[in-house]
Design an enzyme around this catalytic site. Sequence first.
Site, mmCIF file in Angstrom:
data_model
loop_
_atom_site.group_PDB
_atom_site.id
_atom_site.type_symbol
_atom_site.label_atom_id
_atom_site.label_comp_id
_atom_site.label_asym_id
_atom_site.label_seq_id
_atom_site.Cartn_x
_atom_site.Cartn_y
_atom_site.Cartn_z
ATOM 1 N N ARG A 34 0.817 -1.222 0.000
ATOM 2 C CA ARG A 34 0.000 0.000 0.000
ATOM 3 C C ARG A 34 0.845 1.265 0.000
ATOM 4 N NH1 ARG A 34 -5.355 -0.914 2.639
ATOM 5 N NH2 ARG A 34 -6.043 -2.761 1.531
ATOM 6 N N ARG B 214 -3.653 6.463 0.963
ATOM 7 C CA ARG B 214 -4.193 7.677 1.592
ATOM 8 C C ARG B 214 -3.259 8.379 2.563
ATOM 9 N NH1 ARG B 214 -9.662 4.736 3.236
ATOM 10 N NH2 ARG B 214 -8.129 3.050 3.203
ATOM 11 N N ARG C 6 -6.932 11.369 -5.948
ATOM 12 C CA ARG C 6 -8.182 10.639 -5.715
ATOM 13 C C ARG C 6 -9.368 11.608 -5.744
ATOM 14 N NH1 ARG C 6 -11.658 9.190 -1.816
ATOM 15 N NH2 ARG C 6 -12.178 6.997 -1.443
ATOM 16 N N ASP D 65 -6.696 -2.890 -7.416
ATOM 17 C CA ASP D 65 -7.250 -3.576 -6.247
ATOM 18 C C ASP D 65 -7.430 -5.040 -6.571
ATOM 19 O OD1 ASP D 65 -8.455 -2.641 -3.513
ATOM 20 O OD2 ASP D 65 -9.695 -4.296 -4.213
ATOM 21 N N TYR E 88 -14.441 -12.333 -0.108
ATOM 22 C CA TYR E 88 -15.225 -11.131 -0.441
ATOM 23 C C TYR E 88 -16.430 -11.492 -1.305
ATOM 24 C CZ TYR E 88 -11.592 -8.216 1.566
ATOM 25 O OH TYR E 88 -10.728 -7.627 2.449
HETATM 26 O O1 CP3 Z 1 0.117 -1.695 -2.448
HETATM 27 C C1 CP3 Z 1 -0.223 -0.804 -3.249
HETATM 28 O O2 CP3 Z 1 0.165 0.380 -3.165
HETATM 29 C C2 CP3 Z 1 -1.058 -1.204 -4.450
HETATM 30 C C3 CP3 Z 1 -2.463 -0.968 -4.388
HETATM 31 C C4 CP3 Z 1 -3.394 -1.899 -3.641
HETATM 32 C C5 CP3 Z 1 -4.644 -1.464 -3.144
HETATM 33 N N1 CP3 Z 1 -5.331 -2.532 -2.670
HETATM 34 C C6 CP3 Z 1 -5.090 -0.077 -3.186
HETATM 35 C C7 CP3 Z 1 -6.227 0.325 -2.359
HETATM 36 C C8 CP3 Z 1 -3.318 -3.269 -3.384
HETATM 37 C C9 CP3 Z 1 -2.173 -4.230 -3.642
HETATM 38 C C10 CP3 Z 1 -4.566 -3.654 -2.789
HETATM 39 C C11 CP3 Z 1 -4.879 -5.044 -2.425
HETATM 40 C C12 CP3 Z 1 -6.077 -5.319 -1.625
HETATM 41 N N2 CP3 Z 1 -7.324 -4.775 -1.728
HETATM 42 C C13 CP3 Z 1 -6.140 -6.326 -0.639
HETATM 43 C C14 CP3 Z 1 -5.020 -7.262 -0.289
HETATM 44 C C15 CP3 Z 1 -3.941 -6.563 0.432
HETATM 45 C C16 CP3 Z 1 -4.125 -6.447 1.883
HETATM 46 O O3 CP3 Z 1 -4.278 -5.328 2.355
HETATM 47 O O4 CP3 Z 1 -4.072 -7.502 2.536
HETATM 48 C C17 CP3 Z 1 -7.441 -6.326 -0.098
HETATM 49 C C18 CP3 Z 1 -7.948 -7.225 1.017
HETATM 50 C C19 CP3 Z 1 -8.177 -5.363 -0.802
HETATM 51 C C20 CP3 Z 1 -9.641 -5.028 -0.658
HETATM 52 C C21 CP3 Z 1 -9.767 -3.607 -0.279
HETATM 53 N N3 CP3 Z 1 -9.670 -2.539 -1.159
HETATM 54 C C22 CP3 Z 1 -9.903 -3.058 1.020
HETATM 55 C C23 CP3 Z 1 -10.053 -3.888 2.287
HETATM 56 C C24 CP3 Z 1 -9.861 -1.672 0.894
HETATM 57 C C25 CP3 Z 1 -9.847 -0.636 1.986
HETATM 58 C C26 CP3 Z 1 -11.162 -0.053 2.310
HETATM 59 C C27 CP3 Z 1 -10.980 1.130 3.221
HETATM 60 O O5 CP3 Z 1 -11.730 2.076 3.033
HETATM 61 O O6 CP3 Z 1 -10.078 1.116 4.080
HETATM 62 C C28 CP3 Z 1 -9.720 -1.379 -0.471
HETATM 63 C C29 CP3 Z 1 -9.610 -0.043 -1.070
HETATM 64 C C30 CP3 Z 1 -8.239 0.392 -1.417
HETATM 65 N N4 CP3 Z 1 -7.398 -0.358 -2.194
HETATM 66 C C31 CP3 Z 1 -7.580 1.600 -1.050
HETATM 67 C C32 CP3 Z 1 -6.325 1.577 -1.660
HETATM 68 C C33 CP3 Z 1 -5.265 2.644 -1.636
HETATM 69 C C34 CP3 Z 1 -8.182 2.730 -0.237
HETATM 70 C C35 CP3 Z 1 -9.233 3.358 -1.102
HETATM 71 C C36 CP3 Z 1 -9.381 4.834 -0.992
HETATM 72 O O7 CP3 Z 1 -8.567 5.584 -1.572
HETATM 73 O O8 CP3 Z 1 -10.363 5.220 -0.371
#
Ligand code: CP3
Length: 355
Positions: free
Chosen positions: A29, A33, A42, A79, A156
């Site tokens: 990540r 954010r 964003r 994602d 999911y």
């Molecule tokens: O690592 C990186 O920089 C690459 C981008 C990346 C994102 N998600 C961006 C993201 C990667 C590799 C993921 C993988 C992902 N997504 C996983 C597996 C990794 C882990 O954390 O174990 C999972 C379980 C997800 C599903 C998902 N997508 C979740 C649980 C969330 C967060 C929701 C929240 O509001 O906290 C997301 C959204 C997401 N994916 C964000 C980012 C930067 C935040 C979204 C935003 O900008 O609001």
Amino acid sequence: MNFAPLKNDRFLRALRRQPVDATPVWIMRQAGRYLPEYRATRARAGSFLALAKTPELACEVTLQPLDRFDLDAAILFSDILTVPDAMGLGLYFADGEGPKFERPIRSEADVNRLAVPDMASELGYVMDAVTLIRRELQGRVPLIGFSGSPWTLACYMVEGGGSENFSRIKAMALNSPQVLHKLLAVTTDAVIAYLAAQRAAGAQALQVFDTWGGVLSPRLYREFSLHYMARIAAELDRGTDEQNTPLILFGKGNAAYLEALAATGTEAVGVDWLVDLGEARARTRGCVALQGNLDPVTLYAEPETIRTEVAATLDSYGHGPGHVFNLGHGVSPDMNPDHVRVLVDAVHEYSSNKI
Ligand code: CP3
């Protein structure tokens, strides 16, 4: 495709267990954010999904952490849930509630309707982002592509979003295992096609995120999570020569399964902070590279403490090749970017003196 030659190959060398001048580091990540410039892009995109689905904007945020920190790899901004979205489940983000699906998988009939999505028409935006990022990187560092693990995606898909106790999918595992196996089989086919397409589009390493494998009992883990990751490691073509595309199997809570993960034929295993890296290394006997594993919460500590903890993590791995430094899980939105810089610089400084 023709891309610029790689200027910094520490990350790929470490994954191939070749000597390096300093331990490579990237952060799960790393584009997110906690960076004000991410929040600005964003806001411009309007939503996370619009950001992820617009290759130019996905490229912009992928590069942001590289402009700030001396990172050794870029990771595609996307994602894991793009795949079930492309399988027709309808991904959306409810404000403050995380990801959700409009049409979750609740029955055998739902599973029977699933098919491997067409990569070009359904996930072309991801491949376009990969190619654009690879071009814009101009060989600065390698680009990592990724997917969720079949089990984590199925969590999911069946729960319909995040879950506290995974009651729906665990009930499916126990009551109708053959239905869950059918779901996991088609999802595995989709994941393999997705990773192969990212590789063809320019990804130079591939990571599978098994975020939720650790919620299973050992018997169910082997049956429903490990088995399908082993299929990916066995079936995904990633080349055999110097130009191969290493695969990293990352799992939260995978400490009990390191030998089994190493035996899948993957090039690398990513571990969380609940295992000592030296122990992980001894147990995997140099068969794989290891990625990890500083507790992300360390980033809340003072810079001096971060440096000490980085040194302790590098010391626990010990001398010799095969280590990629990372956190044991992702960086959180309320973390201080200056502390990420302290971490990245400390990894390079300490390891280049040690090697
Ligand atoms: O690592 C990186 O920089 C690459 C981008 C990346 C994102 N998600 C961006 C993201 C990667 C590799 C993921 C993988 C992902 N997504 C996983 C597996 C990794 C882990 O954390 O174990 C999972 C379980 C997800 C599903 C998902 N997508 C979740 C649980 C969330 C967060 C929701 C929240 O509001 O906290 C997301 C959204 C997401 N994916 C964000 C980012 C930067 C935040 C979204 C935003 O900008 O609001």
